[in-house]
Design a protein around this motif. Structure first.
Motif, PDB file in Angstrom:
ATOM      1  N   UNK A   1      38.355  30.333  39.899  1.00  6.07           N
ATOM      2  CA  UNK A   1      39.049  30.817  41.096  1.00  6.07           C
ATOM      3  C   UNK A   1      39.370  32.300  40.985  1.00  6.07           C
ATOM      4  N   UNK A   2      39.874  32.712  39.838  1.00  5.01           N
ATOM      5  CA  UNK A   2      40.218  34.133  39.656  1.00  5.01           C
ATOM      6  C   UNK A   2      38.976  35.015  39.715  1.00  5.01           C
ATOM      7  N   UNK A   3      37.884  34.545  39.134  1.00  4.39           N
ATOM      8  CA  UNK A   3      36.631  35.315  39.155  1.00  4.39           C
ATOM      9  C   UNK A   3      36.140  35.511  40.585  1.00  4.39           C
ATOM     10  N   UNK A   4      36.137  34.439  41.359  1.00  5.12           N
ATOM     11  CA  UNK A   4      35.659  34.524  42.737  1.00  5.12           C
ATOM     12  C   UNK A   4      36.593  35.373  43.601  1.00  5.12           C
ATOM     13  N   UNK A   5      37.902  35.255  43.358  1.00  6.59           N
ATOM     14  CA  UNK A   5      38.863  36.054  44.122  1.00  6.59           C
ATOM     15  C   UNK A   5      38.644  37.547  43.863  1.00  6.59           C
ATOM     16  N   UNK A   6      38.374  37.904  42.603  1.00  3.96           N
ATOM     17  CA  UNK A   6      38.113  39.303  42.268  1.00  3.96           C
ATOM     18  C   UNK A   6      36.811  39.773  42.898  1.00  3.96           C
ATOM     19  N   UNK A   7      35.832  38.874  42.970  1.00  3.01           N
ATOM     20  CA  UNK A   7      34.535  39.215  43.562  1.00  3.01           C
ATOM     21  C   UNK A   7      34.679  39.622  45.025  1.00  3.01           C
ATOM     22  N   UNK A   8      35.506  38.915  45.781  1.00  2.00           N
ATOM     23  CA  UNK A   8      35.607  39.138  47.220  1.00  2.00           C
ATOM     24  C   UNK A   8      36.653  40.187  47.585  1.00  2.00           C
ATOM     25  N   UNK A   9      37.459  40.618  46.624  1.00  2.00           N
ATOM     26  CA  UNK A   9      38.562  41.543  46.916  1.00  2.00           C
ATOM     27  C   UNK A   9      38.107  42.830  47.608  1.00  2.00           C
TER      28      UNK A   9
ATOM     29  N   UNK B   1      26.886  44.068  56.834  1.00  2.00           N
ATOM     30  CA  UNK B   1      26.435  43.035  55.891  1.00  2.00           C
ATOM     31  C   UNK B   1      25.795  43.662  54.656  1.00  2.00           C
ATOM     32  N   UNK B   2      25.095  44.784  54.843  1.00  2.00           N
ATOM     33  CA  UNK B   2      24.539  45.496  53.691  1.00  2.00           C
ATOM     34  C   UNK B   2      25.671  46.022  52.805  1.00  2.00           C
TER      35      UNK B   2
ATOM     36  N   UNK C   1      26.169  40.054  46.350  1.00  2.00           N
ATOM     37  CA  UNK C   1      25.671  38.841  46.998  1.00  2.00           C
ATOM     38  C   UNK C   1      25.368  39.130  48.462  1.00  2.00           C
ATOM     39  N   UNK C   2      24.169  38.757  48.883  1.00  2.00           N
ATOM     40  CA  UNK C   2      23.757  39.029  50.252  1.00  2.00           C
ATOM     41  C   UNK C   2      24.249  37.936  51.199  1.00  2.00           C
TER      42      UNK C   2
ATOM     43  N   UNK D   1      22.347  31.173  49.821  1.00  2.00           N
ATOM     44  CA  UNK D   1      23.127  31.111  48.590  1.00  2.00           C
ATOM     45  C   UNK D   1      24.211  32.179  48.563  1.00  2.00           C
ATOM     46  N   UNK D   2      23.869  33.393  49.004  1.00  2.00           N
ATOM     47  CA  UNK D   2      24.848  34.465  49.007  1.00  2.00           C
ATOM     48  C   UNK D   2      26.009  34.189  49.945  1.00  2.00           C
ATOM     49  N   UNK D   3      25.710  33.693  51.142  1.00  2.00           N
ATOM     50  CA  UNK D   3      26.769  33.394  52.100  1.00  2.00           C
ATOM     51  C   UNK D   3      27.660  32.269  51.577  1.00  2.00           C
TER      52      UNK D   3
END
Length: 246
Positions: free
Chosen positions: A147-155, A195-196, A204-205, A210-212
């Motif tokens: 969860x923490x990894x994904x939260x940091x990814x989208x920040x 989106x780019x 992640x595209x 998969x990216x979405x």
């Protein structure tokens, strides 16, 4: 007063079923965790008054309760939950459903609580929900490190309102860029640029399945880790056992 049609074995014309019984004697249990807002709160109080309940909380504008009632299987439990939702007038009512035999009832209560918490945190629409509807989010929420990894990814996306709005619109449109652009009232070239930028910031595209999916899960993880973990409510069974009726 009529019995829910999905429970034919529990109708009052069968007195041996309607008599008080011990919880162990019931082969299976439906667990319905219910959250109601506004005008549905009073109706929820009536439903809870007809049932075996745990942890009831009724206020002037929000109601919460867990209903325990006999059910033969999960399909029957889902049918019962749908009936309850419709009987409460639809609208601002969220119901999570689990089904367990008596010896696993505590796990069923926890599952229903977790599903309702996820559904509300993710702002899912009112209605009946089950674990399958939030299985990925449930798995992520169960692993704090992921969860923490994904939260940091989208920040980096979350801190840019126009990118976050674009990503959410694309998710709602099931990846259809034209529909998302129309919803946002922006030109197709504008949404393609945004989106780019999202891909550049996250790796992640959002234009790929998969990216979405990864970005959607990351948004859910960020939402969930910012919510306070609920306090578990002890199970309190009420006798005599009665099927839900109206």
């Amino acid at each position: 007063m009529t019995t829910h049609p999905a429970l034919p074995q529990l109708v009052h014309s069968q007195p041996e079923i309607a008599q008080p019984r011990t919880p162990e004697a019931v082969s299976g249990w439906a667990v319905l965790d219910v959250r109601a807002l506004g005008s549905a709160v009073r109706a929820l109080g009536t439903v809870l008054g007809q049932s075996c309940v745990v942890g009831t909380q009724l206020g002037p504008s929000i109601g919460r309760g867990t209903v325990l009632t006999p059910a033969g299987d999960l399909r029957q439990a889902l049918s019962l939950a749908q009936w309850v939702w419709e009987d409460l007038g639809g609208g601002a009512v969220w119901i999570s459903v689990a089904w367990r035999p008596y010896e696993q009832l505590a796990r069923g209560v926890r599952e229903a609580e977790d599903v309702l918490r996820l559904v509300c945190a993710l702002k899912r629409p009112p209605g009946v929900h089950r674990l399958d509807d939030v299985a990925v989010e449930h798995a992520v929420a169960s692993c704090p490190e992921v969860s923490r990894h994904l939260a940091a990814l989208i920040e980096p996306v979350v801190t840019r309102p126009e990118l976050l709005q674009t990503l959410e619109a694309l998710i709602t449109a099931d990846g259809n860029r034209a529909r998302a652009a129309a919803e946002l009232i922006i030109h197709r070239s504008t949404i393609d640029y945004r989106l780019r930028r999202i891909e550049e910031l996250t790796g992640h595209s959002p234009t790929r399945v998969r990216g979405l999916h990864t970005l959607h899960t990351a948004l859910a993880a960020r939402t969930l880790i910012r919510k306070v973990e609920p306090v578990r409510r002890p199970i309190r069974t009420v006798h005599p056992l009665r099927p839900l009726t109206r």
